[in-house]
Design a protein around this motif. Structure first.
Motif, PDB file in Angstrom:
ATOM      1  N   ARG A 283       0.980  -1.253   0.018  1.00  0.00           N
ATOM      2  CA  ARG A 283      -0.153   0.105   0.088  1.00  0.00           C
ATOM      3  C   ARG A 283       0.896   1.115   0.090  1.00  0.00           C
ATOM      4  O   ARG A 283       0.847   2.075   0.712  1.00  0.00           O
ATOM      5  N   SER A 284       1.779   1.028  -0.873  1.00  0.00           N
ATOM      6  CA  SER A 284       2.914   2.255  -1.023  1.00  0.00           C
ATOM      7  C   SER A 284       2.101   3.569  -1.411  1.00  0.00           C
ATOM      8  O   SER A 284       1.336   3.457  -2.148  1.00  0.00           O
ATOM      9  N   GLY A 285       2.489   4.690  -0.692  1.00  0.00           N
ATOM     10  CA  GLY A 285       1.921   5.971  -1.111  1.00  0.00           C
ATOM     11  C   GLY A 285       0.666   6.427  -0.504  1.00  0.00           C
ATOM     12  O   GLY A 285       0.161   7.229  -0.790  1.00  0.00           O
ATOM     13  N   THR A 286      -0.079   5.602   0.414  1.00  0.00           N
ATOM     14  CA  THR A 286      -1.319   5.884   0.960  1.00  0.00           C
ATOM     15  C   THR A 286      -0.998   6.395   2.415  1.00  0.00           C
ATOM     16  O   THR A 286      -0.001   5.834   3.128  1.00  0.00           O
ATOM     17  N   SER A 287      -2.015   7.320   3.038  1.00  0.00           N
ATOM     18  CA  SER A 287      -1.837   7.708   4.105  1.00  0.00           C
ATOM     19  C   SER A 287      -2.539   6.901   5.140  1.00  0.00           C
ATOM     20  O   SER A 287      -3.520   6.142   5.100  1.00  0.00           O
ATOM     21  N   HIS A 288      -1.879   6.686   6.459  1.00  0.00           N
ATOM     22  CA  HIS A 288      -2.492   5.647   7.524  1.00  0.00           C
ATOM     23  C   HIS A 288      -2.058   6.527   8.863  1.00  0.00           C
ATOM     24  O   HIS A 288      -1.230   7.240   9.266  1.00  0.00           O
ATOM     25  N   LEU A 289      -2.856   5.791   9.692  1.00  0.00           N
ATOM     26  CA  LEU A 289      -2.607   6.267  11.125  1.00  0.00           C
ATOM     27  C   LEU A 289      -2.292   5.042  11.870  1.00  0.00           C
ATOM     28  O   LEU A 289      -2.918   3.849  11.874  1.00  0.00           O
ATOM     29  N   SER A 316      11.467  13.431  10.454  1.00  0.00           N
ATOM     30  CA  SER A 316      12.192  14.571  10.132  1.00  0.00           C
ATOM     31  C   SER A 316      11.122  15.910   9.822  1.00  0.00           C
ATOM     32  O   SER A 316      11.381  16.974  10.125  1.00  0.00           O
ATOM     33  N   HIS A 317      10.049  15.390   9.259  1.00  0.00           N
ATOM     34  CA  HIS A 317       8.970  16.381   8.975  1.00  0.00           C
ATOM     35  C   HIS A 317       7.852  16.441   9.875  1.00  0.00           C
ATOM     36  O   HIS A 317       6.701  17.230   9.329  1.00  0.00           O
ATOM     37  N   ALA A 318       7.780  15.806  10.615  1.00  0.00           N
ATOM     38  CA  ALA A 318       6.775  15.603  11.472  1.00  0.00           C
ATOM     39  C   ALA A 318       6.420  16.835  12.695  1.00  0.00           C
ATOM     40  O   ALA A 318       7.625  17.274  13.133  1.00  0.00           O
ATOM     41  N   ARG A 319       5.080  17.071  12.848  1.00  0.00           N
ATOM     42  CA  ARG A 319       5.053  18.033  13.732  1.00  0.00           C
ATOM     43  C   ARG A 319       4.293  17.382  15.248  1.00  0.00           C
ATOM     44  O   ARG A 319       3.478  16.442  14.789  1.00  0.00           O
ATOM     45  N   MET A 320       4.868  17.928  16.234  1.00  0.00           N
ATOM     46  CA  MET A 320       4.340  17.281  17.486  1.00  0.00           C
ATOM     47  C   MET A 320       2.874  17.937  17.834  1.00  0.00           C
ATOM     48  O   MET A 320       2.590  19.130  17.592  1.00  0.00           O
ATOM     49  N   ILE A 321       1.710  17.077  18.229  1.00  0.00           N
ATOM     50  CA  ILE A 321       0.676  17.657  18.681  1.00  0.00           C
ATOM     51  C   ILE A 321       0.340  17.321  20.101  1.00  0.00           C
ATOM     52  O   ILE A 321       0.405  16.018  20.396  1.00  0.00           O
ATOM     53  N   PRO A 322       0.004  18.223  20.855  1.00  0.00           N
ATOM     54  CA  PRO A 322       0.061  19.694  20.666  1.00  0.00           C
ATOM     55  C   PRO A 322       1.509  20.217  20.572  1.00  0.00           C
ATOM     56  O   PRO A 322       2.443  19.691  20.910  1.00  0.00           O
ATOM     57  N   ASP A 337       0.562   9.674  12.449  1.00  0.00           N
ATOM     58  CA  ASP A 337      -0.147   9.991  10.940  1.00  0.00           C
ATOM     59  C   ASP A 337       0.899  10.068   9.894  1.00  0.00           C
ATOM     60  O   ASP A 337       1.674  11.100  10.173  1.00  0.00           O
ATOM     61  N   GLY A 338       0.752   9.507   9.021  1.00  0.00           N
ATOM     62  CA  GLY A 338       1.852   9.722   7.723  1.00  0.00           C
ATOM     63  C   GLY A 338       1.708   8.944   6.546  1.00  0.00           C
ATOM     64  O   GLY A 338       0.231   8.272   6.545  1.00  0.00           O
ATOM     65  N   ILE A 339       2.419   8.759   5.767  1.00  0.00           N
ATOM     66  CA  ILE A 339       2.579   7.942   4.678  1.00  0.00           C
ATOM     67  C   ILE A 339       3.567   6.986   4.409  1.00  0.00           C
ATOM     68  O   ILE A 339       4.623   7.102   4.929  1.00  0.00           O
ATOM     69  N   TYR A 340       3.046   5.874   4.019  1.00  0.00           N
ATOM     70  CA  TYR A 340       3.977   4.603   3.895  1.00  0.00           C
ATOM     71  C   TYR A 340       4.507   4.630   2.514  1.00  0.00           C
ATOM     72  O   TYR A 340       3.826   4.933   1.565  1.00  0.00           O
ATOM     73  N   GLU A 341       5.848   4.613   2.619  1.00  0.00           N
ATOM     74  CA  GLU A 341       6.588   4.496   1.349  1.00  0.00           C
ATOM     75  C   GLU A 341       7.361   3.338   1.208  1.00  0.00           C
ATOM     76  O   GLU A 341       8.200   2.867   2.134  1.00  0.00           O
ATOM     77  N   PHE A 365       8.148   4.656   7.023  1.00  0.00           N
ATOM     78  CA  PHE A 365       6.813   5.384   7.225  1.00  0.00           C
ATOM     79  C   PHE A 365       7.100   6.900   7.501  1.00  0.00           C
ATOM     80  O   PHE A 365       7.848   7.304   8.565  1.00  0.00           O
ATOM     81  N   VAL A 366       6.860   7.776   6.818  1.00  0.00           N
ATOM     82  CA  VAL A 366       7.097   9.069   6.919  1.00  0.00           C
ATOM     83  C   VAL A 366       6.047   9.804   7.862  1.00  0.00           C
ATOM     84  O   VAL A 366       4.554   9.953   7.410  1.00  0.00           O
ATOM     85  N   GLY A 367       6.396  10.264   8.786  1.00  0.00           N
ATOM     86  CA  GLY A 367       5.288  10.718   9.749  1.00  0.00           C
ATOM     87  C   GLY A 367       4.989  12.140   9.435  1.00  0.00           C
ATOM     88  O   GLY A 367       5.820  13.147   9.372  1.00  0.00           O
ATOM     89  N   VAL A 368       3.745  12.401   9.341  1.00  0.00           N
ATOM     90  CA  VAL A 368       3.259  14.094   9.318  1.00  0.00           C
ATOM     91  C   VAL A 368       3.067  14.517  10.469  1.00  0.00           C
ATOM     92  O   VAL A 368       3.326  15.938  10.717  1.00  0.00           O
ATOM     93  N   SER A 369       2.511  13.750  11.547  1.00  0.00           N
ATOM     94  CA  SER A 369       1.939  14.325  12.864  1.00  0.00           C
ATOM     95  C   SER A 369       2.426  13.144  13.722  1.00  0.00           C
ATOM     96  O   SER A 369       1.881  11.916  13.451  1.00  0.00           O
ATOM     97  N   ILE A 370       2.740  13.531  15.116  1.00  0.00           N
ATOM     98  CA  ILE A 370       2.773  12.458  16.130  1.00  0.00           C
ATOM     99  C   ILE A 370       2.069  13.101  17.399  1.00  0.00           C
ATOM    100  O   ILE A 370       2.413  14.538  17.716  1.00  0.00           O
ATOM    101  N   CYS A 371       1.357  12.236  18.062  1.00  0.00           N
ATOM    102  CA  CYS A 371       0.676  12.558  19.346  1.00  0.00           C
ATOM    103  C   CYS A 371       0.898  11.359  20.150  1.00  0.00           C
ATOM    104  O   CYS A 371       0.794  10.198  19.901  1.00  0.00           O
ATOM    105  N   GLY A 372       0.509  11.461  21.466  1.00  0.00           N
ATOM    106  CA  GLY A 372       0.148  10.517  22.554  1.00  0.00           C
ATOM    107  C   GLY A 372      -1.301  10.106  22.226  1.00  0.00           C
ATOM    108  O   GLY A 372      -2.183  10.884  22.000  1.00  0.00           O
TER     109      GLY A 372
END
Length: 756
Positions: A283-289, A316-322, A337-341, A365-372
């Motif tokens: 499932r390359s190129g798809t976003s997942h949680l 490297s490009h993920a942002r922490m929430i909050p 939350d991110g995209i699997y490559e 897995f390229v993370g876009v956001s990360i939270c607890g």
């Protein structure tokens, strides 16, 4: 003869051996008709629909296969062929379910789950006639105020083999009579629970319920217990996450490809969907949680692990929430939350040969956001958010039947303990000082090898000693380290003698305040530098939970309490004697059973989080997404900071002081993880067989997070009041002493400071 003429049943001849005056029935009552029951052999599968309708749908109970077999034999014997047509089975099962819940049984109807099913059936059988439960023959009666010979309190119910000899003797109507013999002093209902005495519970994924571990704990368990430690943590967070409304899909809502939220409250709420790591293949190129454990792979790269597999993680490009609102370190369970490559050359890659469940998959897995994972309030975990009109707690949707502390479950003991609490406080006037006798003084980092500490303790004790008896705290909690350095290590006999002298000097200080020793309970919680764990750790982090300080060093303090209590005549009062209790780290304090649960943990956890937390580079151009808005709002609504932290000087742009921001970050990190030690075992060793002692699920009513490296604070997050006393002697101020005074009933603490 006149009396005989009025008899409805005339006397017979003596030749028939009948009495001259037969037993008379009251006027208007017909002679009873005896109904015989022909027992049948009832298969459990045939009874299952009726049992499911009665136990599960009506009473929110789950019945095991063994219990169903027992009930099938009981119904077939006592209800006979009319069990279905006449509705005898449903009425009998309904009575069994009511008695089971009153007896403090668990949500799973099974022998040994808080009540005895065999005893209930034996007692109910004696009160049945013609397949029906007859009122007044040992069976319970519904309705408030009515007596019930089967209404058994879980704390008094005997689960041994002598049930048939009358262990079910406590009646609901006799509750007031039994409680009148109890002590109504609040300190009588204080219980210090050692970490090694806590029930060892694990979450059963199949039954969706907690069950006690039957294996005997040991310091040298098999290696499988290590993997079970993290698996239990993951299952606990996973089930908690699925109970969150953001992860509950509703009808008509399809799975969302990304994290989104409706902009209107009237719109259809969209739910998040978790993806197992093993399902990322192909499932390359798809976003997942993803929900997984942050870990370091053997190659030194960051990876995410769940129960299905492992994937390399790029943050490297993920942002922490909050934003800057929590720490994320290896050993924590996080949402990413991110995209699997997938790699172009999967077969030739390093990870390509280990695909599938249980192994590392190729790609990253390229993370876009990360939270607890979102925290869950205590009342939601226990199912006490909604109470019935009778005051009983609904057991649906929570774990109110589980005894997490060994002091009784919320469902079995909560109502009774709240009633006892009201009786204990009934004579206290309603004023600002009404809860003074339910206050606790918490002192952290009591370094007895520092002479200034003794002067500071003398100042604190004299402050309370000058107050009236009703205004003094009923409990003092003294938390280590009791020495600044682990002198026991390598010190031999001289080190032990020196350490004992420090406690002897503390005993001298305590002896100057006999009034406090007579009317208060002193609780001592060790630190990493205290014996005997420091003998092997050389001052580093020790294994947790750790044992209390040995009695070898505390004899003089016990003697000081005995001397003070001997000088007071207690014949005219019900107040218990003052006492000194040495407990483990961590430890639990319980007031009135499950009503007030206070967790205490001594660890410099903020420094360890700063050293091990991962750093991400947020994207400045990325707009604020729905997940950021949702968690920011939830954090702002759930967290309330004590006024002491809101200092105008040195504040950030949002008006929050650096100390308050650090406190928010620390509290959110720990409570979201649901454990006191969210670290790899090499950083903070945990005894595998006692890992449940460091869990924070359900959330306690209060948490003492004794961190000497963080500033003192008092903060409430999701209903749990978190306190950090800081250092007794603040660094840089040689004439000040700081501690926390905690109000148990109001569940609020405040930082106190005195000059000496």
């Amino acid at each position: 003869m006149g009396a005989g003429a009025e008899d409805p049943i005339p006397s017979s001849s003596p030749a028939f051996a009948t009495p001259a005056r037969p037993f008379r029935l009251p006027r208007g009552h017909a002679p009873p008709t005896k109904t015989s029951i022909l027992p049948i052999l009832l298969p459990p599968a045939t009874l299952r629909p009726v049992a499911f309708r009665t136990f599960t749908r009506k009473h929110n109970l789950t019945i095991s296969s063994s219990a169903l077999q027992t009930l099938a034999v009981f119904i077939g014997k006592n209800c006979g062929s009319g069990w279905r047509e006449e509705g005898l089975a449903e009425k009998a099962l309904d009575e069994v379910a009511k008695i089971w819940k009153r007896a403090g049984g668990g949500v799973i109807v099974e022998e040994g789950k808080g009540a005895s099913l065999k005893v209930i059936l034996q007692t109910l059988e004696s009160g049945m006639s013609g397949g029906r439960v007859v009122a007044g023959k040992g069976n319970s009666q519904d309705g408030p105020g009515r007596t019930s010979s089967l209404g058994v309190d879980a704390g008094r119910m005997d689960t041994s083999n002598d049930h048939s000899q009358g262990s079910l003797t406590m009646r609901a109507g006799d509750m007031d009579e039994d409680e009148s013999k109890l002590s109504f002093h609040p300190r009588h209902w204080l219980k210090v629970v050692d970490a090694f005495d806590l029930p060892r519970l694990t979450y059963n994924v199949d039954k969706k319920y907690f069950e006690a571990l039957k294996s005997k704990p040991t310091l040298f368990p098999p290696p499988s217990r290590k993997s079970a430690l993290f698996r239990d943590r993951y299952n606990l967070v996973y089930q908690r996450l699925l109970r969150n409304e953001s992860f509950q899909s509703s009808l008509g809502v399809a799975g969302m490809p990304s994290l989104q939220r409706s902009s209107s409250n009237l719109g259809m709420q969209q739910s998040y969907k978790l993806t197992p790591i093993a399902n990322l293949l192909g499932r390359s190129g798809t976003s997942h949680l993803l929900l997984g454990l942050l870990s370091i792979s053997p190659t030194g790269d960051l990876s995410l692990v769940d129960l299905t597999g492992t994937v390399a993680l790029d943050l490297s490009h993920a942002r922490m929430i909050p934003e800057d609102g929590a720490w994320f370190a290896p050993g924590m369970i996080v949402l990413v939350d991110g995209i699997y490559e997938e790699e172009e050359m999967v077969q030739g890659s390093l990870l390509g040969g280990n695909h599938g469940v249980g192994g590392a998959i190729g790609g990253h897995f390229v993370g876009v956001s990360i939270c607890g994972p979102p925290c869950e309030r205590r009342d939601i975990s226990l199912g006490t958010g909604s109470r019935q009109a009778s005051g009983d707690v609904s057991s649906s949707g929570g774990f109110g039947w589980v005894d997490f502390l060994g002091t009784g479950s919320e469902r079995a003991q909560g109502a009774r303990m709240r009633r006892l609490q009201e009786k204990c406080l009934r004579g206290v006037p309603e004023s600002t000082e009404s809860t003074a006798r339910l206050k606790v003084a918490i002192l952290n980092e009591v370094n007895l090898d520092n002479m200034k500490t003794l002067d500071a303790l003398r100042k604190v004790f004299s402050t309370y000693n000058d107050l009236a008896l009703s205004e003094r705290p009923q409990t003092f909690i003294l938390i280590g380290n009791f020495v600044q350095k682990a002198i026991i290590n390598g010190g031999g006999r001289a080190g032990s003698i020196e350490y004992k002298e420090y406690f002897d000097s503390l005993a001298v200080v305590l002896s100057d305040f006999p009034a406090l020793l007579q009317h208060s309970t002193f609780v001592f919680v060790p630190g990493d530098n205290d014996p005997w764990a420091s003998s092997f750790s050389t001052g580093a982090a020790t294994t947790i939970p750790r044992q209390p300080i040995p009695e070898l060093f505390t004899s003089r303090i016990r003697r000081a309490f005995d001397t003070a209590n001997s000088e007071l005549d207690r014949s005219q009062t019900s107040e218990p004697a003052g006492d000194a209790l040495w407990t483990s780290n961590p430890a639990r304090l319980s007031w009135f059973g499950p009503v007030h649960d206070i967790a205490i943990f001594r660890d410099d956890i903020s420094g360890r989080l700063r050293r091990t937390a991962i750093n991400t580079r947020p994207d400045e151009d990325e707009s604020n997404d729905a997940m950021q808005e949702t968690l920011d709002e939830a954090t702002n609504d759930a967290v309330s900071v004590a006024p002491e932290l809101e200092q105008p000087s040195g504040t950030k742009s949002n008006g929050t002081s650096p100390a308050a921001s650090m406190a928010r970050k620390l509290v959110k990190t720990i409570l979201d993880q649901g454990t006191m030690s969210p670290f790899p075992l090499q950083l903070r060793p945990v005894l595998w067989d006692h890992a449940s002692a460091v869990q924070l699920y359900p959330l306690p009513t209060a948490l003492v997070l004794a961190d000497a490296e963080a500033a003192p604070f008092c903060m409430t997050y999701e209903g749990c009041h978190v306190m950090n006393p800081g250092r007794l002697l603040p660094q840089g101020d040689v004439q000040a002493v700081k501690w926390i005074e905690f109000d148990v009933l109001r569940n609020r603490g405040r930082v106190k400071e005195e000059r000496y």
